[in-house]
Design a protein around this motif. Structure first.
Motif, short mmCIF file in Angstrom:
data_model
loop_
_atom_site.label_atom_id
_atom_site.label_comp_id
_atom_site.label_asym_id
_atom_site.label_seq_id
_atom_site.Cartn_x
_atom_site.Cartn_y
_atom_site.Cartn_z
N PHE A 314 49.43 51.90 30.06
CA PHE A 314 49.39 52.69 31.28
C PHE A 314 48.13 53.54 31.38
CE2 PHE A 314 53.83 51.49 31.22
CZ PHE A 314 54.03 51.18 32.56
N GLY A 315 47.50 53.81 30.25
CA GLY A 315 46.19 54.46 30.31
C GLY A 315 45.20 53.56 31.03
N HIS A 316 45.18 52.27 30.67
CA HIS A 316 44.25 51.34 31.31
C HIS A 316 44.63 51.08 32.76
CE1 HIS A 316 41.16 48.35 31.58
NE2 HIS A 316 42.03 47.37 31.84
N LEU A 317 45.92 51.00 33.04
CA LEU A 317 46.35 50.81 34.44
C LEU A 317 45.91 51.98 35.32
CD1 LEU A 317 49.93 49.31 33.99
CD2 LEU A 317 47.87 48.14 34.80
N SER A 318 45.82 53.16 34.74
CA SER A 318 45.36 54.31 35.53
C SER A 318 43.89 54.18 35.90
CB SER A 318 45.59 55.62 34.75
OG SER A 318 44.61 55.82 33.74
N GLU A 319 43.15 53.39 35.14
CA GLU A 319 41.75 53.15 35.47
C GLU A 319 41.64 52.12 36.60
OE1 GLU A 319 38.50 54.70 35.38
OE2 GLU A 319 39.46 55.11 33.46
N ILE A 320 42.64 51.27 36.71
CA ILE A 320 42.64 50.24 37.75
C ILE A 320 43.20 50.77 39.07
CG2 ILE A 320 43.56 47.97 38.41
CD1 ILE A 320 43.68 47.30 35.40
N PHE A 321 44.34 51.47 38.99
CA PHE A 321 45.03 51.92 40.19
C PHE A 321 44.85 53.41 40.50
CE2 PHE A 321 47.45 48.26 38.55
CZ PHE A 321 47.37 47.42 39.65
#
Length: 449
Positions: A314-321
């Motif tokens: 979810f850390g990486h998803l926060s960079e996407i979304f």
């Protein structure tokens, strides 16, 4: 490639902010920084968790009582002292990191934690020196709390400041795994020491060996000294920084009142969720589900792996979304999944270990997922000149509040049968606070200034 043959990475930032990084950063340096930041945070939690594993032994040696529960309560109170002292550590080390660099603050804080924890293993017991023993124990716990608070000021800033913008969410989540790794290391060490010092020998030497394990932190500080370079963003910002600047004063100023209020809504909401899921599960499974000790250990190990998986994802998803969307998604998801899992878990017995494993895994995953973007989110809320101060104080105050919730839930319940309903009330309040903060806060992705 550079003179040493190391591959370099060129980082170009086009955003209209002051967030600029030197043109070339060694890929090897980035990896070392990420690993050391995560391990520094792991040492923080490893040293804190040790006392929870040896609490019954420490209670009899330093806080003896005719009532064993009172002895145990005294040990847990000494744990709370360390948690409460974390904000003071932030107030000391945050400004230090902003003025003197993240790397130097990390070395001092990690070495301090390791040395203080090791000293606890050398303490005389109450049978040897009387009341001086618990007094020394509490004093070391207080000092340890200050150093623990200091680790956040460096580990939660140097890594995110040293990577390309598109990796900041991921590195925020990777550093966030430090808590689960620290818990896992403490559990493994307890298992090994218990085998090496069975029965009465653990009461004589085993607990001391557990604390001596904290000296690994001092060794890690030496590794950090050799392997980690200073944050490039801090280095650039330090060129034009006023020597009279007081980061803590700026953090506490009226200008940041609104920022800090919303930050606390998100950090406190997330901290309560993790303390009432992963941290409260051992007691819940033992008291409500009557899970035997051997099976409980296996469940907690699996739960730690859930925590390790959740934050990088979810850390990486926060960079996407974006941070805001992930906060809102996780808040709504936990509003549904966390109560559902606890309600189902309440009705399980040791005859249904498979379901207990499942619900414990989901609860731990959900509790840790909400933490994933918080490190980078806090970094983006403060400029470089006060980022370590703002991030560490916000984080440690929020987790000091969250750390008290298991005690409040237990006291408010009154009886074991009331624990599930009381726990859900506290959790729902925390999740709603988290969602409210996410609705208010602006999107911060890509705005590290």
């Amino acid at each position: 490639t550079n003179a040493k043959g190391e591959e370099s990475m060129t980082i170009n930032i086009k955003a209209a902010t002051s967030d600029r990084v030197p043109a070339a950063i060694s890929q090897r340096t980035l990896v070392h920084t990420a690993i050391c930041s995560t391990l520094a945070w792991s040492c923080d939690l490893f040293d804190l968790f040790i006392i929870l594993f040896v609490a019954p032994t420490i209670g009899g040696l330093f806080f003896p009582s005719t009532n064993p529960l009172l002895s145990l309560a005294a040990v847990y109170a000494s744990y709370s002292v360390t948690v409460i002292m974390r904000p003071l550590g932030s107030a000391v080390f945050g400004p230090y990191a902003d003025r003197n660099g993240r790397r130097r603050a990390m070395i001092v804080a990690v070495a301090g934690i390791g040395i203080v924890t090791g000293l606890m293993g050398l303490l005389p017991t109450i049978d040897q020196v009387g009341l001086l023993a618990p007094a020394l124990f509490i004093a070391l716990r207080i000092i340890q709390g200050v150093f623990v608070g200091g680790v956040v000021s460096s580990s939660h800033t140097i890594a995110t400041e040293s990577v390309p913008p598109h990796l900041r969410g991921l590195i925020s989540g990777i550093v966030g795994t430090g808590a689960a790794i620290g818990s896992l290391l403490a559990a493994v060490m307890f298992w090994g020491v218990s085998l090496a010092f069975p029965g009465e020998s653990f009461r004589i030497w085993g607990w001391r060996v557990m604390f001596f394990g904290g000296l690994l932190g001092a060794l890690l500080s030496a590794v950090i000294y050799r392997a980690v370079e200073e944050s490039p963003i801090w280095l650039e910002g330090s060129k034009n920084k006023s020597k009279t600047h007081v980061p803590l004063r700026e953090f506490l100023s009226r200008e940041y009142l609104g920022v800090n209020t919303v930050n606390m809504m998100i950090v406190v909401g997330a901290a309560v969720q993790i303390y009432l899921t992963q941290s409260y599960l051992p007691a819940f499974l033992k008291v409500i589900n009557k899970v035997p000790g051997a099976e409980l250990g296996g469940i907690l190990v699996v739960a730690n792996f859930a925590a390790i998986a959740a934050t990088p994802i979810f850390g990486h998803l926060s960079e996407i979304f974006g941070r805001k969307r992930i906060f809102l998604f996780l808040g709504v998801a936990n509003l549904i999944l966390v109560p559902l899992c606890y309600i189902q878990l309440t009705h399980q017995t040791p005859d249904h270990l498979g379901l207990i494993y499942l619900y414990a895994f989901v609860l731990t995953f959900c509790g840790n997922a909400v933490l994933a973007p918080i490190i980078i989110f806090l970094n983006e809320r403060f400029p470089t000149r006060m980022r370590a101060t703002g991030t560490s104080v916000s984080w440690n105050v929020g987790f000091a509040v969250g750390g008290m919730m298991p005690t409040f839930v237990t006291l408010a319940s009154g009886t074991p049968s009331a624990i599930p309903s009381t726990l859900l009330i506290f959790l729902l309040a925390a999740i709603l606070l988290y969602i409210a903060g996410a609705l208010i806060v602006p999107e911060t992705r890509g705005k590290m200034a």
